[in-house]
Design an enzyme around this catalytic site. Structure first.
Site, PDB file in Angstrom:
ATOM      1  N   LYS A  75      -9.745 -49.307  98.827  1.00 25.36           N
ATOM      2  CA  LYS A  75      -9.063 -49.725  97.492  1.00 25.36           C
ATOM      3  C   LYS A  75      -9.602 -50.235  96.414  1.00 25.36           C
ATOM      4  O   LYS A  75      -9.132 -50.736  95.393  1.00 25.36           O
ATOM      5  CB  LYS A  75      -7.599 -50.535  98.059  1.00 25.36           C
ATOM      6  CG  LYS A  75      -6.551 -49.721  98.875  1.00 25.36           C
ATOM      7  CD  LYS A  75      -5.705 -50.390  99.526  1.00 25.36           C
ATOM      8  CE  LYS A  75      -4.948 -49.609 100.533  1.00 25.36           C
ATOM      9  NZ  LYS A  75      -3.809 -50.537 101.217  1.00 25.36           N
ATOM     10  N   GLY A 110     -17.389 -40.777  98.923  1.00 25.57           N
ATOM     11  CA  GLY A 110     -16.837 -39.587  98.435  1.00 25.57           C
ATOM     12  C   GLY A 110     -16.539 -39.521  96.838  1.00 25.57           C
ATOM     13  O   GLY A 110     -17.060 -40.184  96.098  1.00 25.57           O
ATOM     14  N   GLY A 112     -14.058 -40.441  95.236  1.00 19.35           N
ATOM     15  CA  GLY A 112     -13.498 -41.723  94.297  1.00 19.35           C
ATOM     16  C   GLY A 112     -14.710 -42.699  94.077  1.00 19.35           C
ATOM     17  O   GLY A 112     -14.804 -43.244  92.882  1.00 19.35           O
ATOM     18  N   THR A 113     -15.570 -42.839  95.123  1.00 18.86           N
ATOM     19  CA  THR A 113     -16.759 -43.840  95.094  1.00 18.86           C
ATOM     20  C   THR A 113     -17.691 -43.104  93.758  1.00 18.86           C
ATOM     21  O   THR A 113     -18.244 -43.936  93.069  1.00 18.86           O
ATOM     22  CB  THR A 113     -17.595 -43.818  96.377  1.00 18.86           C
ATOM     23  OG1 THR A 113     -16.463 -43.983  97.303  1.00 18.86           O
ATOM     24  CG2 THR A 113     -18.508 -44.468  96.370  1.00 18.86           C
ATOM     25  N   THR A 133     -18.356 -37.461 103.308  1.00 25.79           N
ATOM     26  CA  THR A 133     -16.969 -37.307 103.869  1.00 25.79           C
ATOM     27  C   THR A 133     -16.781 -36.201 104.780  1.00 25.79           C
ATOM     28  O   THR A 133     -17.521 -35.413 104.883  1.00 25.79           O
ATOM     29  CB  THR A 133     -16.274 -36.993 102.534  1.00 25.79           C
ATOM     30  OG1 THR A 133     -14.846 -36.479 102.970  1.00 25.79           O
ATOM     31  CG2 THR A 133     -16.552 -35.682 101.791  1.00 25.79           C
ATOM     32  N   ILE A 134     -15.774 -36.478 105.864  1.00 20.42           N
ATOM     33  CA  ILE A 134     -15.682 -35.524 106.808  1.00 20.42           C
ATOM     34  C   ILE A 134     -14.937 -34.165 106.159  1.00 20.42           C
ATOM     35  O   ILE A 134     -14.955 -33.471 106.802  1.00 20.42           O
ATOM     36  CB  ILE A 134     -14.569 -36.106 107.952  1.00 20.42           C
ATOM     37  CG1 ILE A 134     -13.204 -36.379 107.435  1.00 20.42           C
ATOM     38  CG2 ILE A 134     -15.257 -37.256 108.558  1.00 20.42           C
ATOM     39  CD1 ILE A 134     -12.267 -36.624 108.395  1.00 20.42           C
ATOM     40  N   ASP A 135     -14.446 -34.463 104.930  1.00 21.64           N
ATOM     41  CA  ASP A 135     -13.654 -33.489 104.341  1.00 21.64           C
ATOM     42  C   ASP A 135     -14.465 -32.227 103.716  1.00 21.64           C
ATOM     43  O   ASP A 135     -14.080 -31.091 103.454  1.00 21.64           O
ATOM     44  CB  ASP A 135     -12.914 -33.811 103.161  1.00 21.64           C
ATOM     45  CG  ASP A 135     -11.864 -34.820 103.878  1.00 21.64           C
ATOM     46  OD1 ASP A 135     -11.371 -35.091 104.736  1.00 21.64           O
ATOM     47  OD2 ASP A 135     -11.321 -35.812 102.905  1.00 21.64           O
ATOM     48  N   GLY A 178      -8.633 -33.489 106.236  1.00 21.31           N
ATOM     49  CA  GLY A 178      -9.438 -32.690 105.111  1.00 21.31           C
ATOM     50  C   GLY A 178      -8.735 -32.639 103.496  1.00 21.31           C
ATOM     51  O   GLY A 178      -9.359 -32.038 102.990  1.00 21.31           O
ATOM     52  N   ARG A 284       4.361 -27.496 121.052  1.00 24.70           N
ATOM     53  CA  ARG A 284       3.845 -28.908 120.783  1.00 24.70           C
ATOM     54  C   ARG A 284       3.128 -29.137 119.647  1.00 24.70           C
ATOM     55  O   ARG A 284       1.854 -28.253 119.320  1.00 24.70           O
ATOM     56  CB  ARG A 284       3.085 -29.190 121.920  1.00 24.70           C
ATOM     57  CG  ARG A 284       3.971 -29.017 123.248  1.00 24.70           C
ATOM     58  CD  ARG A 284       4.953 -30.273 123.488  1.00 24.70           C
ATOM     59  NE  ARG A 284       5.836 -30.378 124.682  1.00 24.70           N
ATOM     60  CZ  ARG A 284       6.933 -29.857 124.926  1.00 24.70           C
ATOM     61  NH1 ARG A 284       7.533 -28.846 123.901  1.00 24.70           N
ATOM     62  NH2 ARG A 284       7.647 -29.806 125.994  1.00 24.70           N
TER      63      ARG A 284
END
Ligand code: F6P
Length: 367
Positions: A75, A110, A112-113, A133-135, A178, A284
């Site tokens: 944030k 990522g 944003g940074t 990023t993992i995304d 993701g 499930r």
């Protein structure tokens, strides 16, 4: 002449491999005689003046550690300081950098940074980006570190879910992270051998998914030869950003004090509710969540993060700022921060893995 002084920070959500970048960049810079400082908790460290020297003993043993030794913050935004009523404290950040004689900051993060880094760079604080990023959704780089580690978690989870799904003849839905891109679900689903993979880039038709599960399920009294050899189970890998055709993504939370306020999550449960009334099998859902972001980086991510950290150090030594390290044709190259900021790299519909999934008979939810 004063020694060059470089700060390093990790911003946004963490991912496996951050420490490997910090290690590689720090060791390469120290080796070139540069002073290195670690900025704590992302841009918050620049905003609140929290920084500490980084030496070889601080980083030498962190290659395989998850998380980040510097801490991070999702944030912290110098242009909107939520701790101070949304004030723009970017001038204070620049003053802090001048006071500490910081020549530049390596930001590992990522989109944003990178967006914040680009703005600070334009104001006169030299910045250099490293894509994490993992995304795997950052523009202009074929790969971000952290992604391979997340895919490994998804593949392992699907493998485990498949054995219990088979035992009961159940439908198992596994929901991945993701954000707005389907990379984790696509590669994780393929690596785990999922029967259906649903990604944000392809709106899914619930009827197509129901039909696939029905084809595979087997009733208690079903004694036909094909049914006797079928295990009856279906594993569906669904990205958190996937949505039915004409529907919208499932939002788990809105964090109004975050630069990126939408948190996706919960589509797996919605899908269960859509499928269950039409199936004989039980359904499930497993939400993998932050398990995908934790733990050790895979060897691939350790190497990629090391390459990125080394490349960032070389760029800093050449004074090549306002750029982000990127992987293109398996080489580390520099791309302008401004061409990355605010952009998302989604799965192209003509991507070879989409074609491969189709030809393997994986249901992509297409009508
Ligand atoms: O961008 C990385 C990511 O893990 C996304 O896949 C996910 O949607 C989001 O961050 C979760 O954010 P948070 O950690 O703030 O819940």
């Amino acid at each position: 002449m004063a020694r060059m002084h470089i700060g390093i920070l990790t911003g946004g959500g963490d991912c496996p491999g951050l420490n490997a970048v910090i290690r590689a960049a720090t060791l390469a810079l120290l080796d070139a005689g540069v002073r290195v400082s670690g900025i704590e908790r992302g841009f918050m460290g620049l905003m609140r003046g929290r920084m500490r020297p980084l030496t070889a003993p601080d980083v030498v043993d962190i290659l395989d550690q998850g998380g980040t030794i510097l801490g991070t913050h999702n944030k912290a935004d110098p242009f909107h300081d939520v701790g101070h009523g949304g004030a723009d404290v970017s001038q204070r950040v620049l003053a802090f950098a001048r006071e500490k004689a910081l020549d530049a900051v390596v930001v590992i993060g990522g989109d944003g940074t990178m967006t914040i880094a680009h703005r600070l760079h334009q104001m006169g604080l030299p910045m250099l980006g490293v894509p994490k990023t993992i995304d795997n959704d950052l523009a202009l780089t074929e790969r971000t570190f952290g992604f391979d580690s997340a895919v490994a978690v998804v593949a392992e989870a699907i493998g485990r879910l498949r054995t219990t799904a088979r035992a009961h003849g159940r439908v198992m839905i596994v929901e991945t992270m993701g954000r707005y891109a389907g990379w984790i679900a696509l590669e994780g689903g393929l690596a785990g051998g999922a029967d259906a993979i649903l990604i944000p880039e392809i709106g899914f038709d619930p009827q197509a998914v129901i039909a696939r599960c029905q084809q595979r399920e087997r009733g208690d009294d079903d004694d036909s030869p094909s049914a006797r050899f079928a295990d009856g189970s279906t594993v569906i890998c669904v990205a958190e950003g996937a949505a039915p055709i004409g529907g919208s993504m499932t939002v788990a939370q809105r964090l109004d004090d975050s630069p990126d306020p939408i948190r996706l999550g919960g589509v797996g449960e919605h899908l269960r509710a859509m499928l269950e009334p039409h199936l004989r099998s039980e359904v499930r859902t497993t939400l993998l969540g932050h398990v995908q972001r934790g733990g050790h980086p895979t060897p691939f991510d350790r190497v990629l993060a090391t390459r990125f950290g080394h490349a960032a150090a070389q760029m800093a030594l050449r004074g090549q700022f306002g750029q982000m390290v990127a992987l293109q044709a398996d080489a580390c190259v520099a791309v302008p921060l401004e061409s990355v900021a605010g952009r998302t790299r989604c799965v192209p519909l003509d991507h070879p893995l989409v074609g491969a999934a189709r030809s393997l008979g994986v249901c992509l939810g297409e009508p």
